[in-house]
Each structure stands twice: as structure tokens, then as C-alpha cells.
Scaffold this motif. Structure first.
Motif, PDB file in Angstrom:
ATOM      1  N   ALA A   1       0.835  -1.211   0.000  1.00  0.00           N
ATOM      2  CA  ALA A   1       0.000   0.000   0.000  1.00  0.00           C
ATOM      3  C   ALA A   1       0.865   1.254   0.000  1.00  0.00           C
ATOM      4  O   ALA A   1       0.571   2.232  -0.715  1.00  0.00           O
ATOM      5  N   LEU A   2       1.938   1.252   0.792  1.00  0.00           N
ATOM      6  CA  LEU A   2       2.847   2.413   0.822  1.00  0.00           C
ATOM      7  C   LEU A   2       3.513   2.608  -0.526  1.00  0.00           C
ATOM      8  O   LEU A   2       3.655   3.750  -1.001  1.00  0.00           O
ATOM      9  N   LEU A   3       3.918   1.516  -1.173  1.00  0.00           N
ATOM     10  CA  LEU A   3       4.529   1.611  -2.503  1.00  0.00           C
ATOM     11  C   LEU A   3       3.565   2.234  -3.499  1.00  0.00           C
ATOM     12  O   LEU A   3       3.931   3.146  -4.254  1.00  0.00           O
ATOM     13  N   VAL A   4       2.332   1.765  -3.501  1.00  0.00           N
ATOM     14  CA  VAL A   4       1.330   2.286  -4.449  1.00  0.00           C
ATOM     15  C   VAL A   4       1.092   3.771  -4.200  1.00  0.00           C
ATOM     16  O   VAL A   4       1.051   4.575  -5.138  1.00  0.00           O
ATOM     17  N   VAL A   5       0.947   4.150  -2.939  1.00  0.00           N
ATOM     18  CA  VAL A   5       0.690   5.554  -2.605  1.00  0.00           C
ATOM     19  C   VAL A   5       1.850   6.442  -3.061  1.00  0.00           C
ATOM     20  O   VAL A   5       1.637   7.516  -3.661  1.00  0.00           O
ATOM     21  N   MET A   6       3.076   6.016  -2.820  1.00  0.00           N
ATOM     22  CA  MET A   6       4.234   6.827  -3.205  1.00  0.00           C
ATOM     23  C   MET A   6       4.358   6.930  -4.721  1.00  0.00           C
ATOM     24  O   MET A   6       4.718   7.990  -5.253  1.00  0.00           O
ATOM     25  N   VAL A   7       4.070   5.851  -5.439  1.00  0.00           N
ATOM     26  CA  VAL A   7       4.107   5.893  -6.899  1.00  0.00           C
ATOM     27  C   VAL A   7       3.076   6.897  -7.428  1.00  0.00           C
ATOM     28  O   VAL A   7       3.368   7.700  -8.335  1.00  0.00           O
ATOM     29  N   LEU A   8       1.878   6.898  -6.837  1.00  0.00           N
ATOM     30  CA  LEU A   8       0.838   7.827  -7.285  1.00  0.00           C
ATOM     31  C   LEU A   8       1.180   9.273  -6.907  1.00  0.00           C
ATOM     32  O   LEU A   8       0.871  10.203  -7.654  1.00  0.00           O
ATOM     33  N   LEU A   9       1.821   9.454  -5.759  1.00  0.00           N
ATOM     34  CA  LEU A   9       2.274  10.796  -5.380  1.00  0.00           C
ATOM     35  C   LEU A   9       3.325  11.316  -6.361  1.00  0.00           C
ATOM     36  O   LEU A   9       3.314  12.493  -6.741  1.00  0.00           O
ATOM     37  N   LEU A  10       4.208  10.424  -6.773  1.00  0.00           N
ATOM     38  CA  LEU A  10       5.253  10.815  -7.723  1.00  0.00           C
ATOM     39  C   LEU A  10       4.635  11.178  -9.074  1.00  0.00           C
ATOM     40  O   LEU A  10       5.033  12.173  -9.703  1.00  0.00           O
ATOM     41  N   ALA A  11       3.653  10.385  -9.515  1.00  0.00           N
ATOM     42  CA  ALA A  11       2.958  10.691 -10.772  1.00  0.00           C
ATOM     43  C   ALA A  11       2.206  12.018 -10.661  1.00  0.00           C
ATOM     44  O   ALA A  11       2.193  12.822 -11.602  1.00  0.00           O
ATOM     45  N   SER A  12       1.600  12.260  -9.503  1.00  0.00           N
ATOM     46  CA  SER A  12       0.878  13.525  -9.292  1.00  0.00           C
ATOM     47  C   SER A  12       1.832  14.709  -9.334  1.00  0.00           C
ATOM     48  O   SER A  12       1.513  15.770  -9.908  1.00  0.00           O
ATOM     49  N   ALA A  13       3.026  14.548  -8.758  1.00  0.00           N
ATOM     50  CA  ALA A  13       4.015  15.625  -8.783  1.00  0.00           C
ATOM     51  C   ALA A  13       4.443  15.923 -10.210  1.00  0.00           C
ATOM     52  O   ALA A  13       4.602  17.099 -10.581  1.00  0.00           O
ATOM     53  N   ARG A  14       4.628  14.881 -11.020  1.00  0.00           N
ATOM     54  CA  ARG A  14       4.990  15.097 -12.427  1.00  0.00           C
ATOM     55  C   ARG A  14       3.918  15.916 -13.136  1.00  0.00           C
ATOM     56  O   ARG A  14       4.215  16.792 -13.945  1.00  0.00           O
ATOM     57  N   TYR A  15       2.656  15.605 -12.845  1.00  0.00           N
ATOM     58  CA  TYR A  15       1.556  16.255 -13.554  1.00  0.00           C
ATOM     59  C   TYR A  15       1.306  17.683 -13.059  1.00  0.00           C
ATOM     60  O   TYR A  15       1.195  18.610 -13.857  1.00  0.00           O
ATOM     61  N   PHE A  16       1.220  17.856 -11.745  1.00  0.00           N
ATOM     62  CA  PHE A  16       0.790  19.138 -11.191  1.00  0.00           C
ATOM     63  C   PHE A  16       1.945  20.108 -10.946  1.00  0.00           C
ATOM     64  O   PHE A  16       1.753  21.325 -11.006  1.00  0.00           O
ATOM     65  N   ILE A  17       3.137  19.591 -10.658  1.00  0.00           N
ATOM     66  CA  ILE A  17       4.253  20.471 -10.300  1.00  0.00           C
ATOM     67  C   ILE A  17       5.276  20.586 -11.421  1.00  0.00           C
ATOM     68  O   ILE A  17       5.853  21.640 -11.655  1.00  0.00           O
ATOM     69  N   GLY A  18       5.517  19.481 -12.122  1.00  0.00           N
ATOM     70  CA  GLY A  18       6.474  19.510 -13.223  1.00  0.00           C
ATOM     71  C   GLY A  18       7.607  18.536 -13.010  1.00  0.00           C
ATOM     72  O   GLY A  18       7.813  17.996 -11.917  1.00  0.00           O
ATOM     73  N   PHE A  19       8.374  18.326 -14.081  1.00  0.00           N
ATOM     74  CA  PHE A  19       9.434  17.317 -14.069  1.00  0.00           C
ATOM     75  C   PHE A  19      10.496  17.623 -13.023  1.00  0.00           C
ATOM     76  O   PHE A  19      10.855  16.771 -12.211  1.00  0.00           O
ATOM     77  N   ASP A  20      11.020  18.836 -13.022  1.00  0.00           N
ATOM     78  CA  ASP A  20      12.121  19.172 -12.116  1.00  0.00           C
ATOM     79  C   ASP A  20      11.693  19.077 -10.654  1.00  0.00           C
ATOM     80  O   ASP A  20      12.409  18.521  -9.816  1.00  0.00           O
ATOM     81  N   ALA A  21      10.502  19.614 -10.352  1.00  0.00           N
ATOM     82  CA  ALA A  21      10.033  19.607  -8.969  1.00  0.00           C
ATOM     83  C   ALA A  21       9.724  18.199  -8.483  1.00  0.00           C
ATOM     84  O   ALA A  21       9.789  17.923  -7.277  1.00  0.00           O
ATOM     85  N   SER A  22       9.394  17.285  -9.404  1.00  0.00           N
ATOM     86  CA  SER A  22       9.065  15.918  -8.988  1.00  0.00           C
ATOM     87  C   SER A  22      10.273  15.202  -8.394  1.00  0.00           C
ATOM     88  O   SER A  22      10.115  14.205  -7.680  1.00  0.00           O
ATOM     89  N   GLN A  23      11.475  15.705  -8.672  1.00  0.00           N
ATOM     90  CA  GLN A  23      12.664  15.112  -8.064  1.00  0.00           C
ATOM     91  C   GLN A  23      12.641  15.263  -6.541  1.00  0.00           C
ATOM     92  O   GLN A  23      13.125  14.384  -5.814  1.00  0.00           O
ATOM     93  N   ARG A  24      12.051  16.349  -6.071  1.00  0.00           N
ATOM     94  CA  ARG A  24      11.944  16.551  -4.623  1.00  0.00           C
ATOM     95  C   ARG A  24      10.955  15.566  -4.012  1.00  0.00           C
ATOM     96  O   ARG A  24      11.141  15.116  -2.879  1.00  0.00           O
ATOM     97  N   MET A  25       9.903  15.224  -4.771  1.00  0.00           N
ATOM     98  CA  MET A  25       8.971  14.200  -4.302  1.00  0.00           C
ATOM     99  C   MET A  25       9.661  12.849  -4.238  1.00  0.00           C
ATOM    100  O   MET A  25       9.455  12.078  -3.292  1.00  0.00           O
ATOM    101  N   MET A  26      10.505  12.556  -5.231  1.00  0.00           N
ATOM    102  CA  MET A  26      11.264  11.309  -5.223  1.00  0.00           C
ATOM    103  C   MET A  26      12.163  11.241  -3.987  1.00  0.00           C
ATOM    104  O   MET A  26      12.227  10.216  -3.289  1.00  0.00           O
ATOM    105  N   THR A  27      12.864  12.337  -3.708  1.00  0.00           N
ATOM    106  CA  THR A  27      13.729  12.389  -2.534  1.00  0.00           C
ATOM    107  C   THR A  27      12.933  12.123  -1.255  1.00  0.00           C
ATOM    108  O   THR A  27      13.357  11.344  -0.386  1.00  0.00           O
ATOM    109  N   SER A  28      11.779  12.749  -1.136  1.00  0.00           N
ATOM    110  CA  SER A  28      10.937  12.584   0.060  1.00  0.00           C
ATOM    111  C   SER A  28      10.474  11.139   0.207  1.00  0.00           C
ATOM    112  O   SER A  28      10.474  10.589   1.316  1.00  0.00           O
ATOM    113  N   CYS A  29      10.094  10.518  -0.911  1.00  0.00           N
ATOM    114  CA  CYS A  29       9.602   9.142  -0.868  1.00  0.00           C
ATOM    115  C   CYS A  29      10.704   8.161  -0.473  1.00  0.00           C
ATOM    116  O   CYS A  29      10.456   7.189   0.259  1.00  0.00           O
ATOM    117  N   ILE A  30      11.917   8.403  -0.933  1.00  0.00           N
ATOM    118  CA  ILE A  30      13.040   7.548  -0.540  1.00  0.00           C
ATOM    119  C   ILE A  30      13.277   7.663   0.966  1.00  0.00           C
ATOM    120  O   ILE A  30      13.507   6.661   1.661  1.00  0.00           O
TER     121      ILE A  30
END
Length: 294
Positions: free
Chosen positions: A76-105
Motif C-alpha cells: 500500500a505504501l509503494l502504491v501511494v508513493m508511486v501515485l504521489l510521484l505521478a501527481s508531482a509530475r503532472y501538477f508540479i512539473g518534471f524538475d520539482a518531482s525530483q523533490r517528491m522522489m527524494t521525500s519518498c526515498i
């Protein structure tokens, strides 16, 4: 008597193969237009489609690893983080999604620490599975969103999908008919060099026809550029298929799930797409920067 039994067995295998092929064809006829329509719509409908693809793939990925007790990970945590990362790509943009990746790690490591503290002595394996699934499904898969958001994103994404799908189709039929020389027999015994080359040729023909048929594509790319893209995608995206086969054979399973008749799961169906999207995005950048003028 033995000869008759062997013939009957071969007929049964052929009938099963034909039935499986029919289910594959029907699934493609139903699902491909739906996905292409979502790509055409873009926006939230497309994002929801990406959520389904990435979320289900992440669930299947985690479920595969959870077959081994030492690799247990919170799906469940994996699925949620994957969807958060996809949401960051869509709503925030490619560069900003790297910060979401960092947070998820970091969240993944926090889970591992507390899991170990509460008597999960194999928590390090679960942490590794979480990060691997996040990168492989979430980060690579989210390039679908990034590619759709570029200039002429509908055509870039559609071109990429059609080339990959036709490559898979060509490889399947040519390999089934003429395949004799195995590529990686331990990883994927049914894949042959003949099928691999047949897939590349099918992809090149598909790219050429699309370039002729759709002015939007010919205005976007020269014929040489679209052929180079088709060759690169067909030559390397198949590594996604081999990679998933490696994972499944490690855990001794045939399909990631049985949700798509004839294809298995979403991870089975989109394994090559997860490779193709970042490759196509990089190709787009090369074209945009004027680095591939042919």
C-alpha cells in the motif's frame, strides 16, 4: 499408441496457444483504443488512466516480491508513493518531482527503521524493494505524463506507444513462425533473434507509415528522425520485457497477475512502455535542442 498420444498432446498445445493468442488480440482491440483516447483527451482523464496503469503495476510489483518472506514490503505504501510521484509530475512539473522522489526515498527508509525496531529483521530487503519499485514503476512510468505535456505531446506519446506495440506484435508473430535462435534462453526461453529482428522491422515500417499518414508527425519529425526513433525504441525497449521476465523467473511465476486476458497483468503489458517513455522523452529533448538534424 505412443505416437498417437504425442500427436494429441501437440494438438492440445496448439489449441491452447491459439486460444491464448485470440485472448491477446481481443484484449488489445479493446484496451488500445481506450488508452489512445485518454492520451487524446489529456488532462485529468489521462492522469486517471496513468494512475490505474502505475498503481496496478506497483501493486503487482510488490506482490511479486512479497512471495518471498525476506522481501516483504508494504505494498500500500509503494502504491501511494508511486501515485504521489505521478501527481508531482503532472501538477508540479518534471524538475520539482525530483523533490517528491527524494521525500519518498526518505519515507521508505523511515518505514524500514521502524519495521526493524518492531522485530522485522529483514526490513532492509523491504526497504530495497520499496525504493526499486518507486524508481522503476513510479519514476520511469511517470515519463508518460512528462511526454504528454511537451509540445505536440499527444503525437509524441501516440507515436511512441504505436511503435512499441507494433514492435511487440511483430516480434511475437515473427518469433512464433520463424524463431530458432534464442536470445536469452534462461531469462526468456521463447524470445528469439528472429523475433527480435522482426519486431524492429515492424516498428520501422510502422513509423514510416505513420510519418506518411499523419501530417502532424511529418511536421514534427523528418522521415530519418522518425526511423531513428523507431529503431532505438524497438532495439532497447524490449529490455523492459526481459527485465520483468528476470524478476518473474526469480520468483518462479508466469504472469504478474491475470487482470488482462491473454497478457497477464499491467506490469506484463507495460514493461516495455516503462522503458520506451524515458527513451522517447530524451529523443524529444535532442530534437528540441537541435542536436539531431537529419
Amino acid at each position: 499408441m505412443q505416437k498417437g498420444t504425442d500427436v494429441l498432446a501437440k494438438l492440445t498445445i496448439n489449441e491452447q496457444g491459439d486460444h491464448s493468442m485470440l485472448k491477446r488480440v481481443i484484449s488489445v482491440i479493446v484496451l488500445a483504443p481506450i488508452l489512445l483516447y485518454l492520451v487524446y483527451l489529456g488532462g485529468i482523464p489521462f492522469l486517471i488512466g496513468c494512475f490505474l496503469i502505475l498503481g496496478i503495476s506497483a501493486y503487482e510489483f510488490g506482490h511479486i516480491y512479497n512471495r518471498d518472506e525476506k522481501c516483504k514490503t508494504p505494498i500500500a505504501l509503494l502504491v501511494v508513493m508511486v501515485l504521489l510521484l505521478a501527481s508531482a509530475r503532472y501538477f508540479i512539473g518534471f524538475d520539482a518531482s525530483q523533490r517528491m522522489m527524494t521525500s519518498c526515498i526518505m519515507v521508505s527508509m523511515i518505514w524500514g527503521i521502524f519495521a526493524y525496531e518492531h522485530h522485522s529483521t529483514r526490513a532492509a530487503f523491504g526497504f530495497a524493494v520499496l525504493v526499486t519499485g518507486l524508481v522503476y514503476i513510479g519514476w520511469l512510468g511517470s515519463y508518460m505524463i512528462s511526454l504528454r505535456q511537451v509540445d505536440n505531446g499527444f503525437w509524441w506519446l501516440t507515436l511512441c506507444l504505436l511503435i512499441v506495440w507494433m514492435n511487440d506484435t511483430g516480434a511475437l508473430f515473427v518469433g512464433k513462425k520463424f524463431g530458432k535462435h534464442h536470445m536469452l534462453p534462461k531469462v526468456s526461453p521463447q524470445k528469439s533473434w528472429e523475433g527480435y529482428l522482426g519486431g524492429i522491422l515492424t516498428a520501422l515500417l510502422t513509423a514510416c507509415l505513420l510519418h506518411i499518414a499523419f501530417p502532424a508527425i511529418s511536421n514534427m519529425l523528418t522521415r530519418n528522425q522518425v526511423l531513428i526513433l523507431a529503431f532505438i525504441l524497438s532495439a532497447f525497449a524490449s529490455m523492459g520485457d526481459f527485465g520483468e521476465s528476470m524478476i518473474k523467473r526469480t520468483f518462479d511465476i508466469k504472469d504478474s497477475s491475470n487482470i488482462i486476458p491473454g497478457h497477464g497483468g499491467f506490469f506484463d503489458r507495460f514493461d516495455t512502455v516503462f522503458w520506451a517513455m524515458p527513451i522517447c522523452y530524451l529523443f524529444y529533448e535532442l530534437i528540441s535542442y537541435g542536436l539531431l538534424q537529419v
